[in-house]
Design a protein around this motif. Structure first.
Motif, mmCIF file in Angstrom:
data_model
loop_
_atom_site.group_PDB
_atom_site.id
_atom_site.type_symbol
_atom_site.label_atom_id
_atom_site.label_comp_id
_atom_site.label_asym_id
_atom_site.label_seq_id
_atom_site.Cartn_x
_atom_site.Cartn_y
_atom_site.Cartn_z
ATOM 1 N N ALA A 22 0.827 -1.219 0.000
ATOM 2 C CA ALA A 22 0.000 0.000 0.000
ATOM 3 C C ALA A 22 0.860 1.268 0.000
ATOM 4 C CB ALA A 22 -0.924 0.013 1.211
ATOM 5 N N SER A 23 2.175 1.094 0.213
ATOM 6 C CA SER A 23 3.068 2.253 0.355
ATOM 7 C C SER A 23 4.017 2.405 -0.826
ATOM 8 C CB SER A 23 3.952 2.088 1.599
ATOM 9 O OG SER A 23 3.227 2.297 2.770
ATOM 10 N N PRO A 74 -8.289 9.153 -3.902
ATOM 11 C CA PRO A 74 -7.330 9.830 -3.018
ATOM 12 C C PRO A 74 -6.168 8.927 -2.579
ATOM 13 C CG PRO A 74 -9.297 9.214 -1.792
ATOM 14 C CD PRO A 74 -9.526 8.770 -3.205
ATOM 15 N N LEU A 75 -5.024 9.531 -2.383
ATOM 16 C CA LEU A 75 -3.842 8.844 -1.843
ATOM 17 C C LEU A 75 -3.191 9.811 -0.858
ATOM 18 C CD1 LEU A 75 -2.210 6.149 -2.340
ATOM 19 C CD2 LEU A 75 -0.710 7.494 -3.819
ATOM 20 N N GLU A 76 -2.694 9.257 0.262
ATOM 21 C CA GLU A 76 -2.095 10.122 1.294
ATOM 22 C C GLU A 76 -0.592 10.299 1.086
ATOM 23 O OE1 GLU A 76 -2.511 8.673 5.319
ATOM 24 O OE2 GLU A 76 -1.583 10.481 6.174
ATOM 25 N N LEU A 77 -0.146 11.528 1.181
ATOM 26 C CA LEU A 77 1.295 11.801 1.304
ATOM 27 C C LEU A 77 1.562 11.854 2.806
ATOM 28 C CD1 LEU A 77 4.056 12.503 0.115
ATOM 29 C CD2 LEU A 77 3.334 14.906 0.026
ATOM 30 N N LYS A 78 1.975 10.711 3.344
ATOM 31 C CA LYS A 78 2.056 10.599 4.808
ATOM 32 C C LYS A 78 3.253 11.373 5.358
ATOM 33 C CE LYS A 78 1.904 7.472 8.670
ATOM 34 N NZ LYS A 78 2.103 6.114 9.133
ATOM 35 N N ARG A 79 4.363 11.333 4.636
ATOM 36 C CA ARG A 79 5.520 12.118 5.096
ATOM 37 C C ARG A 79 6.276 12.670 3.904
ATOM 38 N NH1 ARG A 79 5.698 10.841 10.483
ATOM 39 N NH2 ARG A 79 5.326 8.661 11.000
#
Ligand SMILES: CC(C)(COP(=O)(O)OP(=O)(O)OC[C@H]1O[C@@H](n2cnc3c(N)ncnc32)[C@H](O)[C@@H]1OP(=O)(O)O)[C@@H](O)C(=O)NCCC(=O)NCCS
Length: 184
Positions: free
Chosen positions: A58-59, A95-100
């Protein structure tokens, strides 16, 4: 070119753990208790956690490396995209998260973050995402200014727990169906 971006591999976990913890401390130690910092660092930036993130389907973890004149290579930043739960305030399609997105302090303002953001946007698009979203601490003005340069807009907020402290993160969203990826 002094900086290059590449996908992280499992062997990068230890270096990534060091960079993540160092950058987190540089950025947030001044405004949080040592106890809250220690608790978060112990869960978020261990080599085991980095290895899990690198290998998680997922990353996507991207590394920025500086290539010195002497031939050495230094890890100077990274970005982590992840597909997961999406806050209600984030409304865009796919949507996709930019976590860091973390750059070592010595490299701020030198184009490393710009290269990482461009690579993150490209990687997100190639995963089929059409909306990039992220949470940023309301008391992190440099990051907020950086995201604004890249066309992110604030759509709401959510809570983030650092150790025992519940904090407010602002939610930012950016369409991936535009061409303005340069930050200029
Ligand atoms: C966020 C980060 C990736 C941005 O990279 P960077 O190289 O610092 O970004 P830039 O210098 O291109 O842009 C930052 C902008 O904030 C501005 N800025 C700096 N300090 C500021 C402050 N205190 N208040 C408001 N704006 C500020 C800069 O002037 C710059 O804008 P400009 O290009 O118009 O002059 C980097 O600062 C970083 O890794 N910080 C530590 C980790 C972090 O906070 N990550 C984000 C977590 S959500």
């Amino acid at each position: 070119m002094p900086h290059t971006i590449r996908r992280a591999a499992i062997d990068d976990a230890a270096a990534l753990s060091h960079l993540g913890a160092t950058t987190f401390r540089e950025t947030f130690a001044g405004e949080n208790t040592p106890e809250d910092m220690a608790r978060y660092l112990a869960e978020a930036f261990t080599p085991q956690q980095q290895a899990a993130e690198i290998t998680d389907p997922a990353s996507t973890v991207l590394l920025a490396e500086y290539h010195g004149e002497s031939g050495g290579t230094e890890l100077v930043g990274y970005a982590h995209l992840i597909a997961g739960p999406v806050p209600e305030a984030v409304r865009g399609p796919a949507p996709l998260e930019l976590k860091r997105i973390y750059v070592a302090r010595a490299w701020h303002g030198q184009g490393v973050a710009r290269a990482l953001m461009a690579a993150a946007i490209e990687a997100a698009r190639s995963r089929g995402a059409r909306t990039l979203w992220l949470g940023v601490w309301e008391r992190n003005p440099r990051a907020v200014a950086f995201y604004a340069k890249y066309g992110f807009t604030r759509v709401g907020e959510h809570t983030f727990v650092l150790g025992s402290d519940t904090q407010t993160d602002w939610l930012f969203v950016r369409s991936l169906v535009t061409d303005s990826d340069t930050g200029d």
